[in-house]
Design a protein around this motif. Sequence first.
Motif, PDB file in Angstrom:
ATOM      1  N   ARG A   8       0.783  -1.159   0.082  1.00 26.31           N
ATOM      2  CA  ARG A   8       0.088  -0.072  -0.055  1.00 26.31           C
ATOM      3  C   ARG A   8       0.692   1.186   0.123  1.00 26.31           C
ATOM      4  O   ARG A   8       0.457   2.144  -0.689  1.00 26.31           O
ATOM      5  CB  ARG A   8      -1.079   0.027   1.119  1.00 26.31           C
ATOM      6  N   LYS A   9       2.068   1.194   0.844  1.00 25.43           N
ATOM      7  CA  LYS A   9       3.013   2.480   0.904  1.00 25.43           C
ATOM      8  C   LYS A   9       3.431   2.729  -0.442  1.00 25.43           C
ATOM      9  O   LYS A   9       3.513   3.845  -0.892  1.00 25.43           O
ATOM     10  CB  LYS A   9       3.834   2.077   1.926  1.00 25.43           C
ATOM     11  N   GLN A  10       4.075   1.295  -1.046  1.00 22.40           N
ATOM     12  CA  GLN A  10       4.666   1.480  -2.484  1.00 22.40           C
ATOM     13  C   GLN A  10       3.702   2.322  -3.640  1.00 22.40           C
ATOM     14  O   GLN A  10       3.936   2.963  -4.558  1.00 22.40           O
ATOM     15  CB  GLN A  10       5.137   0.442  -2.880  1.00 22.40           C
ATOM     16  N   MET A  11       2.389   1.803  -3.429  1.00 29.03           N
ATOM     17  CA  MET A  11       1.495   2.331  -4.242  1.00 29.03           C
ATOM     18  C   MET A  11       1.329   3.845  -4.271  1.00 29.03           C
ATOM     19  O   MET A  11       1.109   4.550  -5.290  1.00 29.03           O
ATOM     20  CB  MET A  11      -0.028   1.634  -4.071  1.00 29.03           C
ATOM     21  N   GLN A  12       1.270   4.301  -3.136  1.00 33.94           N
ATOM     22  CA  GLN A  12       1.035   5.712  -2.757  1.00 33.94           C
ATOM     23  C   GLN A  12       2.420   6.238  -3.294  1.00 33.94           C
ATOM     24  O   GLN A  12       2.339   7.663  -3.942  1.00 33.94           O
ATOM     25  CB  GLN A  12       1.000   5.876  -1.236  1.00 33.94           C
ATOM     26  N   GLU A  13       3.394   5.848  -2.924  1.00 30.94           N
ATOM     27  CA  GLU A  13       4.845   6.386  -3.088  1.00 30.94           C
ATOM     28  C   GLU A  13       5.026   6.586  -4.762  1.00 30.94           C
ATOM     29  O   GLU A  13       5.426   7.701  -5.039  1.00 30.94           O
ATOM     30  CB  GLU A  13       6.084   5.455  -2.968  1.00 30.94           C
ATOM     31  N   TYR A  14       4.604   5.498  -5.485  1.00 29.64           N
ATOM     32  CA  TYR A  14       4.907   5.554  -6.666  1.00 29.64           C
ATOM     33  C   TYR A  14       3.478   5.811  -7.764  1.00 29.64           C
ATOM     34  O   TYR A  14       3.502   5.732  -9.027  1.00 29.64           O
ATOM     35  CB  TYR A  14       5.331   4.136  -7.343  1.00 29.64           C
ATOM     36  N   GLU A  15       2.527   6.198  -6.992  1.00 27.63           N
ATOM     37  CA  GLU A  15       1.031   6.850  -7.633  1.00 27.63           C
ATOM     38  C   GLU A  15       0.482   5.499  -8.646  1.00 27.63           C
ATOM     39  O   GLU A  15       0.344   5.847  -9.534  1.00 27.63           O
ATOM     40  CB  GLU A  15       1.430   8.086  -8.597  1.00 27.63           C
ATOM     41  N   ILE A  16       0.364   4.394  -7.824  1.00 27.52           N
ATOM     42  CA  ILE A  16      -0.132   3.160  -8.776  1.00 27.52           C
ATOM     43  C   ILE A  16      -1.474   3.043  -8.473  1.00 27.52           C
ATOM     44  O   ILE A  16      -1.911   3.162  -7.260  1.00 27.52           O
ATOM     45  CB  ILE A  16       0.762   2.119  -8.311  1.00 27.52           C
ATOM     46  N   PRO A  17      -2.398   3.247  -9.292  1.00 29.63           N
ATOM     47  CA  PRO A  17      -3.889   3.148  -8.982  1.00 29.63           C
ATOM     48  C   PRO A  17      -4.402   1.632  -8.895  1.00 29.63           C
ATOM     49  O   PRO A  17      -3.669   0.699  -9.364  1.00 29.63           O
ATOM     50  CB  PRO A  17      -4.644   3.581 -10.086  1.00 29.63           C
ATOM     51  N   SER A  18      -5.197   1.510  -7.625  1.00 31.36           N
ATOM     52  CA  SER A  18      -5.884   0.032  -7.527  1.00 31.36           C
ATOM     53  C   SER A  18      -6.570  -0.341  -8.871  1.00 31.36           C
ATOM     54  O   SER A  18      -7.578   0.510  -9.256  1.00 31.36           O
ATOM     55  CB  SER A  18      -6.710   0.226  -6.469  1.00 31.36           C
ATOM     56  N   ILE A  19      -6.574  -1.391  -9.233  1.00 36.49           N
ATOM     57  CA  ILE A  19      -7.312  -2.006 -10.497  1.00 36.49           C
ATOM     58  C   ILE A  19      -7.915  -3.172  -9.926  1.00 36.49           C
ATOM     59  O   ILE A  19      -7.325  -4.273  -9.272  1.00 36.49           O
ATOM     60  CB  ILE A  19      -6.477  -2.438 -11.545  1.00 36.49           C
ATOM     61  N   ASP A  20      -9.101  -3.112  -9.909  1.00 36.77           N
ATOM     62  CA  ASP A  20      -9.957  -4.139  -8.903  1.00 36.77           C
ATOM     63  C   ASP A  20     -10.605  -5.306  -9.899  1.00 36.77           C
ATOM     64  O   ASP A  20     -11.021  -6.344  -9.464  1.00 36.77           O
ATOM     65  CB  ASP A  20     -11.196  -3.481  -8.280  1.00 36.77           C
ATOM     66  N   LEU A  21     -10.870  -4.858 -11.238  1.00 39.20           N
ATOM     67  CA  LEU A  21     -11.453  -5.754 -12.019  1.00 39.20           C
ATOM     68  C   LEU A  21     -10.721  -5.847 -13.606  1.00 39.20           C
ATOM     69  O   LEU A  21     -10.207  -4.619 -13.868  1.00 39.20           O
ATOM     70  CB  LEU A  21     -12.828  -5.449 -12.408  1.00 39.20           C
ATOM     71  N   VAL A  22     -10.126  -6.735 -14.129  1.00 38.70           N
ATOM     72  CA  VAL A  22      -9.499  -6.830 -15.357  1.00 38.70           C
ATOM     73  C   VAL A  22     -10.196  -7.750 -16.481  1.00 38.70           C
ATOM     74  O   VAL A  22     -10.567  -8.900 -15.961  1.00 38.70           O
ATOM     75  CB  VAL A  22      -8.192  -7.512 -15.449  1.00 38.70           C
ATOM     76  N   ILE A  23     -10.854  -7.075 -17.609  1.00 38.99           N
ATOM     77  CA  ILE A  23     -11.394  -7.832 -18.503  1.00 38.99           C
ATOM     78  C   ILE A  23     -10.497  -7.734 -19.956  1.00 38.99           C
ATOM     79  O   ILE A  23     -10.137  -6.954 -20.338  1.00 38.99           O
ATOM     80  CB  ILE A  23     -12.716  -6.993 -18.646  1.00 38.99           C
ATOM     81  N   VAL A  24     -10.280  -9.153 -20.271  1.00 38.98           N
ATOM     82  CA  VAL A  24      -9.241  -9.274 -21.485  1.00 38.98           C
ATOM     83  C   VAL A  24     -10.086 -10.340 -22.337  1.00 38.98           C
ATOM     84  O   VAL A  24     -10.526 -11.347 -22.021  1.00 38.98           O
ATOM     85  CB  VAL A  24      -7.962 -10.011 -20.682  1.00 38.98           C
ATOM     86  N   ASP A  25      -9.895 -10.013 -23.680  1.00 37.95           N
ATOM     87  CA  ASP A  25     -10.286 -11.089 -24.621  1.00 37.95           C
ATOM     88  C   ASP A  25      -9.208 -10.997 -25.491  1.00 37.95           C
ATOM     89  O   ASP A  25      -8.661 -10.132 -26.122  1.00 37.95           O
ATOM     90  CB  ASP A  25     -11.318 -10.553 -25.476  1.00 37.95           C
ATOM     91  N   LEU A  26      -8.201 -12.215 -25.551  1.00 34.96           N
ATOM     92  CA  LEU A  26      -6.969 -12.439 -26.062  1.00 34.96           C
ATOM     93  C   LEU A  26      -6.979 -12.173 -27.841  1.00 34.96           C
ATOM     94  O   LEU A  26      -8.081 -12.570 -28.297  1.00 34.96           O
ATOM     95  CB  LEU A  26      -6.210 -13.610 -25.909  1.00 34.96           C
ATOM     96  N   TYR A  27      -5.666 -12.064 -28.384  1.00 34.24           N
ATOM     97  CA  TYR A  27      -5.804 -11.967 -29.931  1.00 34.24           C
ATOM     98  C   TYR A  27      -6.161 -13.278 -30.157  1.00 34.24           C
ATOM     99  O   TYR A  27      -5.577 -14.365 -29.634  1.00 34.24           O
ATOM    100  CB  TYR A  27      -4.498 -11.749 -30.395  1.00 34.24           C
TER     101      TYR A  27
END
Length: 198
Positions: A89-108
């Motif tokens: 959590r500290k590193q996310m803050q330090e490097y301004e990393i946004p939380s991603i809660d859902l990933v939707i992918v459809d491959l090539y």
Amino acid sequence: MAETKEIKTALISVFHKDGLEELLAKLNQEGVKFLSTGGTQSFIESLGYDCQKVEDVTTYPSILGGRVKTLHPKIFGGILARRDNDGDRKQMQEYEIPSIDLVIVDLYPFEQTVASGASAQDIIEKIDIGGISLIRAGAKNFKDVVIVPSKAEYGVLLDILNKKGAQTDIADRKMFAERAFGVSSHYDTAIHSWFEKA
């Protein structure tokens, strides 16, 4: 471990856009923010929804003819960060990393490209790198993240959203992770098979 997780931000990176409209409508209704690249981002915006560009998060454009778009610590950090880990959590803050809660992918469509009799060069370009990496990252961190690994799963997520709103429990996320590794395994087997024969 906290069983229920809220979906606030979704990263969407899909080859096939068909079947996505209903899912996007429900996610938007639930107040979920969208993050995307290229064609998927244009598609989301064409439906009238706001969508943040991955490039605005990473500060890198899509490079090498689209071969590198999502492969960046700010994207993978947002998926892989353990929400209950103080250091993460500290590193996310330090490097301004946004939380991603859902990933939707459809491959090539690798197998369809092989079946179409395409050239070796065209087939190689249909080996998905970013998408398969997103699937594996989301599945690895199923404790915190929902991974939808193909358009075959859009309806499954929609059913959950219709029943529970933008909330999932650990059983939902584990089920998606299992399916995600199934998609990843099948995809790599198809690529391996082609290389054996090529």
